[in-house]
Design a protein around this motif. Structure first.
Motif, PDB file in Angstrom:
ATOM      1  N   LYS A  46     -45.829  25.291  14.061  1.00 39.65           N
ATOM      2  CA  LYS A  46     -46.096  24.069  13.294  1.00 39.65           C
ATOM      3  C   LYS A  46     -46.558  24.381  11.868  1.00 39.65           C
ATOM      4  O   LYS A  46     -46.022  23.848  10.898  1.00 39.65           O
ATOM      5  CB  LYS A  46     -47.174  23.230  14.006  1.00 39.65           C
ATOM      6  N   SER A  47     -47.555  25.242  11.772  1.00 34.32           N
ATOM      7  CA  SER A  47     -48.075  25.572  10.437  1.00 34.32           C
ATOM      8  C   SER A  47     -46.998  26.249   9.605  1.00 34.32           C
ATOM      9  O   SER A  47     -46.878  26.004   8.399  1.00 34.32           O
ATOM     10  CB  SER A  47     -49.280  26.499  10.554  1.00 34.32           C
ATOM     11  N   THR A  48     -46.218  27.115  10.250  1.00 27.03           N
ATOM     12  CA  THR A  48     -45.153  27.793   9.523  1.00 27.03           C
ATOM     13  C   THR A  48     -44.167  26.779   8.950  1.00 27.03           C
ATOM     14  O   THR A  48     -43.777  26.872   7.778  1.00 27.03           O
ATOM     15  CB  THR A  48     -44.427  28.767  10.467  1.00 27.03           C
ATOM     16  N   ALA A 168     -50.431  17.755   5.682  1.00 34.00           N
ATOM     17  CA  ALA A 168     -51.754  17.936   6.289  1.00 34.00           C
ATOM     18  C   ALA A 168     -51.638  18.768   7.557  1.00 34.00           C
ATOM     19  O   ALA A 168     -50.884  18.418   8.467  1.00 34.00           O
ATOM     20  CB  ALA A 168     -52.374  16.573   6.588  1.00 34.00           C
ATOM     21  N   ASP A 169     -52.345  19.901   7.589  1.00 34.35           N
ATOM     22  CA  ASP A 169     -52.312  20.773   8.768  1.00 34.35           C
ATOM     23  C   ASP A 169     -53.578  20.545   9.578  1.00 34.35           C
ATOM     24  O   ASP A 169     -54.661  20.985   9.183  1.00 34.35           O
ATOM     25  CB  ASP A 169     -52.204  22.239   8.325  1.00 34.35           C
ATOM     26  N   GLU A 170     -53.440  19.856  10.687  1.00 35.13           N
ATOM     27  CA  GLU A 170     -54.564  19.497  11.548  1.00 35.13           C
ATOM     28  C   GLU A 170     -55.757  19.007  10.737  1.00 35.13           C
ATOM     29  O   GLU A 170     -56.844  19.581  10.794  1.00 35.13           O
ATOM     30  CB  GLU A 170     -54.968  20.699  12.403  1.00 35.13           C
ATOM     31  N   PRO A 171     -55.575  17.929  10.007  1.00 31.74           N
ATOM     32  CA  PRO A 171     -56.639  17.482   9.095  1.00 31.74           C
ATOM     33  C   PRO A 171     -57.838  16.930   9.854  1.00 31.74           C
ATOM     34  O   PRO A 171     -58.917  16.811   9.281  1.00 31.74           O
ATOM     35  CB  PRO A 171     -55.969  16.384   8.264  1.00 31.74           C
TER      36      PRO A 171
HETATM   37 MG   LIG Z   1     -51.344  26.057  12.881  1.00 34.36          MG
END
Ligand SMILES: [Mg+2]
Ligand SMILES: Nc1ncnc2c1ncn2[C@@H]1O[C@H](COP(=O)(O)OP(=O)(O)OP(=O)(O)O)[C@@H](O)[C@H]1O
Lengths: 230, 377
Positions: A46-48, A168-171
């Motif tokens: 996901k982050s990638t 937004a990454d896991e905000p």
């Molecule tokens: Mg991640």
């Protein structure tokens, strides 16, 4: 209208011992004003994917188009410019610089936006801070703030110079339920009122379901899409 | 503009380090210079002493007759009276191959601040002296080199006039004049083996200051045997009513010179070591500071600062951070007049290269990290 369009993205990380293919042939497009949630188990990429879409890292294969312009192979200075004008980044750990004040943190993207006159910085920063209810804390250092307040500083920074896409990454990862709700309400409101696109990584389904669309990643593959539309 | 402001605020954040390194490097440089100045002195003395040592010198000083030595006893020790005059004695010991040596200074004579006569064996015991068969030799001190004439006329004869080397010093165990001693400036040195030459150049009627007292003031014997000392004691007792104390040179060398040189070498080694350690920790600290700012640089890069901008910001910080220690080093060297343009260029270039090297190292590692996805902390 499609604002961000990624086709057949692949990305692997190489270490000394092994290499991990984090993203495999993923295509995704996001329309202006649309909100998309990316869900999936830990390590699914996901982050990638978010970093690829936000032009932070370069894909090994595939390309990204922004308003129909190819942006995967830009020079560093053009890439920086696109990042600066288009994307507002909000990360799980906020990525605030704690030796700076709230004001100075929000100002970072403005420093690199030449066409916004310096004398309007104050007013823009204040407006962004007001939208997030932290206008009274502008001159505090960010390490003196609560988790929810820090989160809002990060969001204020992501909208301070009219970036059109929020990433937004896991905000809400480190927030309690009340703060989660406030932040999500806020992000959704920005989407609707200011016509910003939102791409949000989360494993919280209640948050994902507030978005227009949810995509699911599994071991680097895009395995499902659900449309909630409004 | 913003770049300069960022560099300045980076520096302000690390001000304590900048000040500490600036101050400490200035201190170490200062100590190093003081030590090496005093070392130059000590090692010059050391060379002079080595010359004395290899010539097997005994220092002979005129003293009152000691209480515990009765005149009679003394007489016995010095052998039978011979009624030798001092002039005869001097003529005998101050010759080529003789055992005696002394130096005499004549202040304000011949238009020089000092005229030094290095007589007998003393003519061989300074950094300059008798050349081949020429005797006497005339030389002005190095500071007069540009103004000297080619010849000097004295006692009716004309002699070539040379220049003594800049390291010309004058050693006697009781009194050492270093090369930079004001008493050795504006001076004329005359080297000769021969007492007769002195008499001819400086007739006693005209130069009353050339008294036996003066001749005996810095008197030394070289490679002498007991006979020589007995003879000297006798003539001094008879003609001056005084005793001659002797001391050999080895003892003095053992005591002062060697240890002085060794201590200085140790200190210099110590301070040089400190300088390198200081430099090392400074660079290590620079590396750590840059490393610590990784999140800062990456966040700025994320929000639009170009690679060139980031590199400029890092380099600006690194150079100014280092500049203060380098500058204080150069400044200290300058006020001690020990810099050459070459040295300054080398120091600055060295600082620049090391700075660029460290910044490049950290910069590339940060950019590699960034290309793997943004992560703060
Ligand atoms: Mg991640
Ligand atoms: N810089 C990196 N170097 C090597 N491997 C990496 C790197 N970043 C991510 N990976 C690997 O790539 C895969 C995907 O990582 P990613 O961070 O995108 O997962 P994620 O879905 O965001 O996980 P999480 O929900 O735990 O944040 C994982 O197997 C991870 O170990």
């Amino acid at each position: 209208m499609t604002q961000l369009c990624a086709t057949q993205l692949s990305k692997s990380y190489h270490n000394y011992h092994n290499s991990v293919q984090a993203i495999k042939h993923v295509s995704l497009s996001v329309a202006t004003g649309e909100s998309v949630a990316i869900i999936g188990p830990s390590g699914s990429g996901k982050s990638t994917l978010l970093n690829l879409l936000g032009l932070v890292i370069q894909p090994d294969e595939g390309h990204v188009k922004l308003d129909n312009l190819e942006v995967s192979n830009l020079s560093d200075s053009k890439l920086c410019r696109v990042r600066n004008t288009t994307f507002g980044y909000v990360f799980q750990d906020f990525a605030l610089l704690d030796h700076l004040t709230v004001y100075e943190n929000i100002r970072i993207p403005l420093i690199y936006r030449r066409e916004i006159p310096r004398r309007t910085h104050r007013q823009r920063i204040r407006a962004a801070a007001e939208a997030l209810g932290i206008a009274d804390k502008l001159h505090r250092h960010t390490d003196k703030l609560s988790g929810g307040e820090r989160q809002r500083v990060a969001i204020a920074r992501a909208i301070a110079c009219d970036q059109s896409i929020l990433l937004a990454d896991e905000p809400t990862g480190s927030l309690d339920q009340d703060n989660k709700d406030t932040v999500m309400t806020l992000l959704m409101r920005l989407c609707r009122e200011k016509n910003k696109s939102l791409i949000i990584v989360t494993h919280d389904l209640t948050i994902a379901q507030q978005c227009d669309r949810v995509v699911q990643l599994q071991a680097g593959h895009l395995v499902a899409e659900a449309n909630y539309g409004q | 503009m913003s770049l300069i402001r960022q560099v300045l605020s980076d520096l302000l954040g690390e001000l304590n380090w900048v000040v500490v390194y600036g101050f400490v490097s200035a201190m170490v440089m200062m100590a190093l210079i003081l030590i090496s100045l005093s070392y130059q002195d000590v090692s010059a003395t050391d060379k002079a002493m080595a010359r004395f040592e290899s010539a097997d010198i005994t220092i002979c000083s005129v003293q009152p007759i000691p209480q515990n030595v009765s005149v009679a006893q003394h007489d016995n020790n010095t052998g039978n009276s011979s009624n030798e005059t001092l002039d005869q004695y001097f003529s005998d010991v101050f010759v080529r191959g003789g055992h005696g040596g002394t130096y005499i200074s004549l202040p304000g004579r011949l238009g020089y601040q000092q005229v030094y006569i290095l007589l007998g064996i003393y003519a061989e015991l300074t950094p300059y002296g008798l050349i081949a068969d020429t005797d006497p030799v005339f030389a002005v001190s190095a500071d007069l080199n540009e103004h000297r004439s080619d010849n000097i006329t004295l006692g009716g004869d004309t002699y070539p006039l040379n220049t003594a080397p800049a390291e010309m010093d004058l050693y006697h165990p009781l009194y050492y004049m270093g090369a930079d001693d004001p008493l050795l400036q504006q001076s004329l040195f005359i080297f000769t083996y021969d007492y007769q030459t002195v008499q001819r150049l400086f007739p006693p009627s005209e130069y009353e200051e050339l008294s036996p007292d003066i001749m005996m003031d810095r008197f030394i014997l070289s490679g002498q045997d007991d006979e020589d000392i007995i003879r000297l004691r006798r003539v001094i007792l008879e003609q001056m009513g005084a005793y001659i104390g002797t001391s050999t040179f080895e003892e003095q060398v053992m005591m002062s010179s060697e240890s002085g040189v060794r201590t200085h070498q140790f200190y210099i080694f110590f301070y040089l070591g400190s300088t390198f350690i200081l430099l090392g920790t400074m660079l290590l600290n620079l590396y750590n500071i840059l490393r610590r700012k990784t999140t800062d640089y990456m966040t700025h890069h994320l929000f639009g600062a170009t690679r060139i901008w980031i590199f400029g910001r890092m380099l600006g910080f690194a150079l100014i951070y280092q500049m203060i220690p380098w500058m204080s080093t150069i400044y200290i060297l300058r006020i001690n007049q020990s810099t050459t343009p070459f040295m300054i260029t080398t120091i600055l270039l060295g600082g620049l290269i090391i700075g660029v090297g460290i910044v490049s190292l950290v910069f590339h590692s940060i950019m590699r990290q960034f290309s793997q996805g943004f992560r703060s902390e």
